[in-house]
Write an enzyme that holds these catalytic residues in place. Structure first.
Site, PDB file in Angstrom:
ATOM      1  N   CYS A  24       0.719  -1.517   0.100  1.00  0.00           N
ATOM      2  CA  CYS A  24      -0.328  -0.148   0.114  1.00  0.00           C
ATOM      3  C   CYS A  24       0.653   1.096  -0.096  1.00  0.00           C
ATOM      4  O   CYS A  24       1.615   1.108  -0.368  1.00  0.00           O
ATOM      5  CB  CYS A  24      -0.917  -0.476   1.025  1.00  0.00           C
ATOM      6  SG  CYS A  24      -0.216   0.133   2.791  1.00  0.00           S
ATOM      7  N   ARG A  25       0.335   2.041   0.448  1.00  0.00           N
ATOM      8  CA  ARG A  25       1.044   3.133   0.785  1.00  0.00           C
ATOM      9  C   ARG A  25       2.118   3.201   1.772  1.00  0.00           C
ATOM     10  O   ARG A  25       3.322   3.599   1.784  1.00  0.00           O
ATOM     11  CB  ARG A  25       0.387   4.775   1.181  1.00  0.00           C
ATOM     12  CG  ARG A  25       1.595   6.236   1.007  1.00  0.00           C
ATOM     13  CD  ARG A  25       0.761   7.427   0.698  1.00  0.00           C
ATOM     14  NE  ARG A  25      -0.045   7.258   2.344  1.00  0.00           N
ATOM     15  CZ  ARG A  25       0.955   8.470   3.549  1.00  0.00           C
ATOM     16  NH1 ARG A  25       2.269   8.346   3.692  1.00  0.00           N
ATOM     17  NH2 ARG A  25       0.969   7.260   4.653  1.00  0.00           N
TER      18      ARG A  25
END
Length: 149
Positions: free
Chosen positions: A106-107
């Protein structure tokens, strides 16, 4: 009075039967013919380990669980996008092989951790949580800059 004593006697007998059944179940030996299945686990890996796994394996799924907007702005080449909030509904359709090697990111690593565990809970067997794109020191695919007017 007889009726009350009869009811009390029935309750005592029933309570004893329940206690006996609970004790018998909790003290039973495991059935050797029934395999105990351990819950699936997710292994946390670094970006470097993920890069090595991708180089060493011809078949793998690199799963980005961020939003469509985040994905369009920047992602790792070859990644498949399934936002974390759509994973339960889309996993079976987009990830039909539950034994495939899946690397999730993800981030920052929060959504990937949750998504990777969700996949494991759904029966996927080779799930790795790479964490976030912020820790990815390698090349990414970035959206082209908007042209100046």
């Amino acid at each position: 009075m007889k009726r009350i004593l009869l009811i009390i006697g029935a309750v005592v007998v029933l309570s004893g039967a329940i206690a006996f059944a609970v004790n018998a179940v909790s003290n039973r030996e495991p059935d050797p013919d029934v395999a105990e299945v351990a819950p699936p686990t997710v292994q946390k890996i670094s970006a470097e380990q993920a890069k090595t796994m991708m180089a060493d394996n011809e078949h793998f799924i690199l799963l980005d669980v961020r939003s469509e907007e985040e994905f369009q702005a920047s992602h790792i080449a070859g990644a498949t996008l399934i936002p974390d909030y759509q994973l339960s509904e889309q996993a079976a359709v987009q990830l039909p092989d539950q034994d495939a090697l899946i690397i999730v990111y993800c981030r920052s690593g929060v959504r990937s951790s949750t998504a990777a565990q969700k996949l494991a809970d759904l029966g996927y067997t080779k799930v790795y949580d790479m964490g976030g794109l912020l820790a990815w020191p390698f090349e990414t695919v970035n959206a082209p800059p908007e042209e100046a007017l």
